[in-house]
Design a protein around this motif. Structure first.
Motif, PDB file in Angstrom:
ATOM      1  N   ASP B 166      24.192   6.240  -9.457  1.00 42.46           N
ATOM      2  CA  ASP B 166      23.183   5.281  -9.034  1.00 42.46           C
ATOM      3  C   ASP B 166      22.456   4.777 -10.278  1.00 42.46           C
ATOM      4  O   ASP B 166      21.310   5.160 -10.551  1.00 42.46           O
ATOM      5  N   ASP B 167      23.154   3.915 -11.004  1.00 42.06           N
ATOM      6  CA  ASP B 167      22.640   3.401 -12.270  1.00 42.06           C
ATOM      7  C   ASP B 167      21.255   2.790 -12.145  1.00 42.06           C
ATOM      8  O   ASP B 167      20.366   3.100 -12.940  1.00 42.06           O
ATOM      9  N   ALA B 168      21.127   1.936 -11.162  1.00 42.17           N
ATOM     10  CA  ALA B 168      19.845   1.250 -11.021  1.00 42.17           C
ATOM     11  C   ALA B 168      18.735   2.258 -10.757  1.00 42.17           C
ATOM     12  O   ALA B 168      17.680   2.224 -11.393  1.00 42.17           O
ATOM     13  N   HIS B 169      19.001   3.192  -9.881  1.00 47.23           N
ATOM     14  CA  HIS B 169      17.961   4.165  -9.562  1.00 47.23           C
ATOM     15  C   HIS B 169      17.642   5.060 -10.749  1.00 47.23           C
ATOM     16  O   HIS B 169      16.481   5.397 -11.007  1.00 47.23           O
ATOM     17  N   GLY B 170      18.663   5.459 -11.479  1.00 51.02           N
ATOM     18  CA  GLY B 170      18.444   6.283 -12.666  1.00 51.02           C
ATOM     19  C   GLY B 170      17.548   5.566 -13.662  1.00 51.02           C
ATOM     20  O   GLY B 170      16.585   6.134 -14.186  1.00 51.02           O
ATOM     21  N   ALA B 171      17.872   4.300 -13.902  1.00 50.40           N
ATOM     22  CA  ALA B 171      17.075   3.513 -14.831  1.00 50.40           C
ATOM     23  C   ALA B 171      15.649   3.368 -14.295  1.00 50.40           C
ATOM     24  O   ALA B 171      14.670   3.486 -15.043  1.00 50.40           O
ATOM     25  N   TYR B 172      15.569   3.152 -13.007  1.00 55.87           N
ATOM     26  CA  TYR B 172      14.253   3.028 -12.373  1.00 55.87           C
ATOM     27  C   TYR B 172      13.427   4.286 -12.639  1.00 55.87           C
ATOM     28  O   TYR B 172      12.257   4.224 -13.037  1.00 55.87           O
ATOM     29  N   ARG B 201      21.519  -1.150 -14.791  1.00 60.35           N
ATOM     30  CA  ARG B 201      20.367  -0.430 -15.342  1.00 60.35           C
ATOM     31  C   ARG B 201      19.204  -1.377 -15.596  1.00 60.35           C
ATOM     32  O   ARG B 201      18.043  -0.986 -15.502  1.00 60.35           O
ATOM     33  N   LYS B 202      19.546  -2.614 -15.851  1.00 63.48           N
ATOM     34  CA  LYS B 202      18.477  -3.604 -16.012  1.00 63.48           C
ATOM     35  C   LYS B 202      17.742  -3.799 -14.678  1.00 63.48           C
ATOM     36  O   LYS B 202      16.515  -3.919 -14.650  1.00 63.48           O
ATOM     37  N   GLN B 323      36.538   2.911  -0.936  1.00 60.51           N
ATOM     38  CA  GLN B 323      35.263   3.580  -0.728  1.00 60.51           C
ATOM     39  C   GLN B 323      34.471   3.555  -2.015  1.00 60.51           C
ATOM     40  O   GLN B 323      35.042   3.522  -3.102  1.00 60.51           O
ATOM     41  N   SER B 324      33.167   3.606  -1.886  1.00 56.76           N
ATOM     42  CA  SER B 324      32.340   3.659  -3.077  1.00 56.76           C
ATOM     43  C   SER B 324      31.600   4.979  -3.096  1.00 56.76           C
ATOM     44  O   SER B 324      30.905   5.316  -2.145  1.00 56.76           O
ATOM     45  N   PHE B 325      31.789   5.730  -4.158  1.00 57.39           N
ATOM     46  CA  PHE B 325      31.061   6.985  -4.295  1.00 57.39           C
ATOM     47  C   PHE B 325      29.980   6.758  -5.329  1.00 57.39           C
ATOM     48  O   PHE B 325      30.262   6.374  -6.460  1.00 57.39           O
ATOM     49  N   VAL B 326      28.763   6.948  -4.901  1.00 60.12           N
ATOM     50  CA  VAL B 326      27.664   6.774  -5.836  1.00 60.12           C
ATOM     51  C   VAL B 326      26.990   8.119  -6.033  1.00 60.12           C
ATOM     52  O   VAL B 326      26.348   8.652  -5.119  1.00 60.12           O
ATOM     53  N   LEU B 327      27.141   8.683  -7.198  1.00 59.42           N
ATOM     54  CA  LEU B 327      26.576  10.005  -7.450  1.00 59.42           C
ATOM     55  C   LEU B 327      25.128   9.913  -7.900  1.00 59.42           C
ATOM     56  O   LEU B 327      24.733   8.927  -8.534  1.00 59.42           O
ATOM     57  N   HIS B 328      24.397  10.950  -7.589  1.00 56.11           N
ATOM     58  CA  HIS B 328      22.987  10.955  -7.968  1.00 56.11           C
ATOM     59  C   HIS B 328      22.785  11.297  -9.429  1.00 56.11           C
ATOM     60  O   HIS B 328      23.495  12.124  -9.992  1.00 56.11           O
ATOM     61  N   THR B 329      21.793  10.657  -9.980  1.00 57.08           N
ATOM     62  CA  THR B 329      21.379  11.002 -11.337  1.00 57.08           C
ATOM     63  C   THR B 329      20.044  11.721 -11.216  1.00 57.08           C
ATOM     64  O   THR B 329      19.370  11.615 -10.196  1.00 57.08           O
ATOM     65  N   THR B 330      19.690  12.444 -12.263  1.00 55.64           N
ATOM     66  CA  THR B 330      18.376  13.082 -12.241  1.00 55.64           C
ATOM     67  C   THR B 330      17.666  12.812 -13.549  1.00 55.64           C
ATOM     68  O   THR B 330      18.283  12.779 -14.613  1.00 55.64           O
ATOM     69  N   LEU B 331      16.373  12.628 -13.431  1.00 50.55           N
ATOM     70  CA  LEU B 331      15.568  12.379 -14.627  1.00 50.55           C
ATOM     71  C   LEU B 331      15.310  13.705 -15.324  1.00 50.55           C
ATOM     72  O   LEU B 331      14.959  14.698 -14.678  1.00 50.55           O
ATOM     73  N   ILE B 332      15.504  13.721 -16.612  1.00 52.79           N
ATOM     74  CA  ILE B 332      15.181  14.916 -17.388  1.00 52.79           C
ATOM     75  C   ILE B 332      14.094  14.549 -18.383  1.00 52.79           C
ATOM     76  O   ILE B 332      14.378  14.016 -19.460  1.00 52.79           O
ATOM     77  N   PRO B 333      12.852  14.813 -18.008  1.00 51.55           N
ATOM     78  CA  PRO B 333      11.756  14.430 -18.908  1.00 51.55           C
ATOM     79  C   PRO B 333      11.714  15.396 -20.087  1.00 51.55           C
ATOM     80  O   PRO B 333      11.775  16.604 -19.898  1.00 51.55           O
ATOM     81  N   ARG B 334      11.661  14.865 -21.280  1.00 54.65           N
ATOM     82  CA  ARG B 334      11.565  15.729 -22.459  1.00 54.65           C
ATOM     83  C   ARG B 334      10.482  15.174 -23.385  1.00 54.65           C
ATOM     84  O   ARG B 334       9.722  14.289 -23.014  1.00 54.65           O
ATOM     85  N   ASN B 335      10.435  15.695 -24.577  1.00 57.46           N
ATOM     86  CA  ASN B 335       9.307  15.369 -25.455  1.00 57.46           C
ATOM     87  C   ASN B 335       9.242  13.935 -25.980  1.00 57.46           C
ATOM     88  O   ASN B 335       8.186  13.493 -26.401  1.00 57.46           O
ATOM     89  N   SER B 336      10.340  13.245 -25.942  1.00 60.44           N
ATOM     90  CA  SER B 336      10.311  11.895 -26.504  1.00 60.44           C
ATOM     91  C   SER B 336       9.475  10.931 -25.670  1.00 60.44           C
ATOM     92  O   SER B 336       9.262   9.787 -26.055  1.00 60.44           O
TER      93      SER B 336
END
Lengths: 343, 343
Positions: B166-172, B201-202, B323-336
DNA sequence: TTGAAAGCGCTAACAG
DNA sequence: CTGTTAGCGCTTTCAA
């Protein structure tokens, strides 16, 4: 799901009222054919969207034009560089590659060899798994005269060509560099002891120490299975040792990085308190902080050389006599070890 | 170099005075065979070191049990994870994989498809090159009813199954996180604009901005071809812009890391002056300093899902319906990016 | 329960 | 210059 029908030479032949062999010759651009016939056939083939059937050809000429590759893991940057070199080279020379990963398992490695051999690959390029201590499966390949060569993770037990880097010299350079920086209590963090590279790199480590008058009995070797977990715990253990090292040479970069993480967590200054050097030159090593001193290993070139040599053997460009290719490594001094700042 | 002779069914048959078909049946463990005959044959095969010839079988049953894989490059950690997932899955289901890299070239990609098709792969898994803007080669595959699916770098122009995240959601999520940290002038560093993931992602980037009342006209998009050289020069250019951003969302981690290097060289504090987030979760991102906030993309799983789905289609376990498989992404907040320190 | 025969798609003598 | 023939190693009816 059924695949769409593929046009065969037979169909082209029928359509044009010629024989299959004529079609075969035309498509092979054989000189002993009337230009007109050739042209008609080639055009017909194109218009019918004919696609060569390599499988049939392979069976017929008993050559598959496929090379089998077995690596311990696909996701390591070093091995994927190897494969990249192999693939590009094979492709240029008209070969395809079939890839398997042993996942560092001896059983998988054996199974991989079996399927690749069944698939009639013309030759194999193998980098051994960590677990591989018995070489009967390789000996069998050798006895059955299936051409293969080994790269990076090799064994001296089997008389086939090998492509490696000057592991001992690379390690020597790294440790020599640490000594030059003034370190004297240098530890060697090694992978499983029976691994070829563990041994070779230890040789270089000991040699450098010796040159600075440090005997083997004064050396400090820590063994890990190279999992992050054990890398970390061995590092912790080391920190508690009475006579704590002032420098560490790690057998491979990922290990060096795991060590670095622990040192940073413990607030130990690198390189002031403990200097650090690795081996491989992974992309991470250049951008980590402090940047990691390491020995660069030309992965892509190793792949190219291995593939070219195997293909040379297959094509009888070189003899079957086993050859050893030892590629040069270069020391890349970075901040994890530079105590003497150059102005 | 000539390969050693391989034992065939014919030879086993002759030695035992039975017919080839009987040998074939015995080796396939067919039930309609006298147990004794079967036993004799199996034992003889073993003692003669018989190896199945998959090539011959493939030709006969017109199925090669080989999957073709095309990726832009082998050395990227993300793609090698994909391949690893594909390979493990294929292997488990009795398939081998043949790998090609397009080296981000459209012509190579076309050529790769051609050789893989000639090699009679049963299906293809394709991730498009950066250069690919014309999809005729894929349409041809489609028209010829050669089963294939796309993953990660896909196009919506061809109605086949796709595996993406889910590119858009990940970017979001990434941009939303930057906004939460108080940043308001967030730049998007994008790869080539016609790339599917650049666009997706845009979308997510703009949506997050919108939610915080920032219009598209206030957005700042910087385009690079993703080479380190251009990544760096675009970053430099950005730094000179009158209204310098206070945060950057980079389309992929390697780009984010190039940006980070430039910022560090220029003495710009991350995240205080400019916060930074990437996408992919490369191994480097976790250990770099500051550690890089990113969106993790499950590469291995993508490979598994893609391979399993294609094999399901081939084996008629599922329909050919795309079929379209859309895998989930997860945000990994780090120090940057963490300006608000959690205690 | 086993064998004979045909054939997958292609190549390569051999003959003409 | 082109066709006929045999066969690579295997599977699979069909018949016995």
């Amino acid at each position: 799901m059924k695949k769409g029908h593929q046009v065969t030479m037979k169909e082209i032949a029928k359509k044009l009222g010629v024989s299959v062999s004529t079609v075969s010759r035309a498509l092979k651009d054989s000189p002993e054919l009337h230009p007109d016939t050739k042209k008609r056939i080639v055009e017909m083939a194109k218009s019918m969207n004919y696609q060569y059937n390599l499988l049939a050809q392979s069976l017929r000429i008993s050559k598959s034009k496929v090379l089998g590759v077995i690596v311990p893991e696909l996701t390591s940057h070093f091995f994927s560089s190897n494969i990249s070199g192999i693939q590009d080279t094979a492709y240029k020379r008209g070969y395809n590659i079939m890839i398997c990963q042993s996942n560092e398992s001896y059983e998988q490695e054996k199974a991989n060899i079996k399927t690749l051999v069944s698939s009639q690959v013309d030759g194999l390029l193998i980098s051994l798994s960590r677990e591989t201590k018995n070489y009967d499966h390789l000996r069998e390949l050798y006895d059955r005269e299936i051409p293969f060569i080994m790269f990076d993770r090799v064994t001296e037990e089997i008389p086939v060509s090998k492509v490696t880097v000057d592991d001992a010299h690379g390690a020597y350079m790294a440790v020599h560099h640490l000594l030059e920086q003034g370190c004297r209590k240098i530890a060697y963090f090694s992978g499983p002891e029976d691994l070829y590279i563990s041994k070779k790199r230890k040789e270089g480590y000991l040699q450098a120490l010796k040159e600075f008058g440090i005997s083997e009995s004064e050396s400090k070797v820590y063994i890990t299975d190279l999992t992050t977990e054990m890398n970390r715990s061995v590092t912790m253990k080391m920190l508690e040792d009475k006579d704590r090292p002032d420098a560490i040479f790690a057998m491979i970069d990922p290990l060096a990085i795991d060590i670095m993480m622990v040192l940073k967590e413990k607030g130990i200054k690198i390189p002031e308190e403990i200097a650090l050097a690795g081996f491989t030159n992974n992309p991470t090593s250049a951008v980590i902080e402090p940047s990691l001193t390491t020995v660069s290993q030309p992965g892509y070139e190793m792949g190219q050389i291995a593939a070219n040599h195997l293909l040379d053997q297959l094509d009888d460009i070189v003899s079957d006599e086993p050859q050893s290719f030892v590629l040069h490594t270069t020391l890349i001094p970075r901040n994890s070890s530079k105590k003497i700042k150059s102005k």
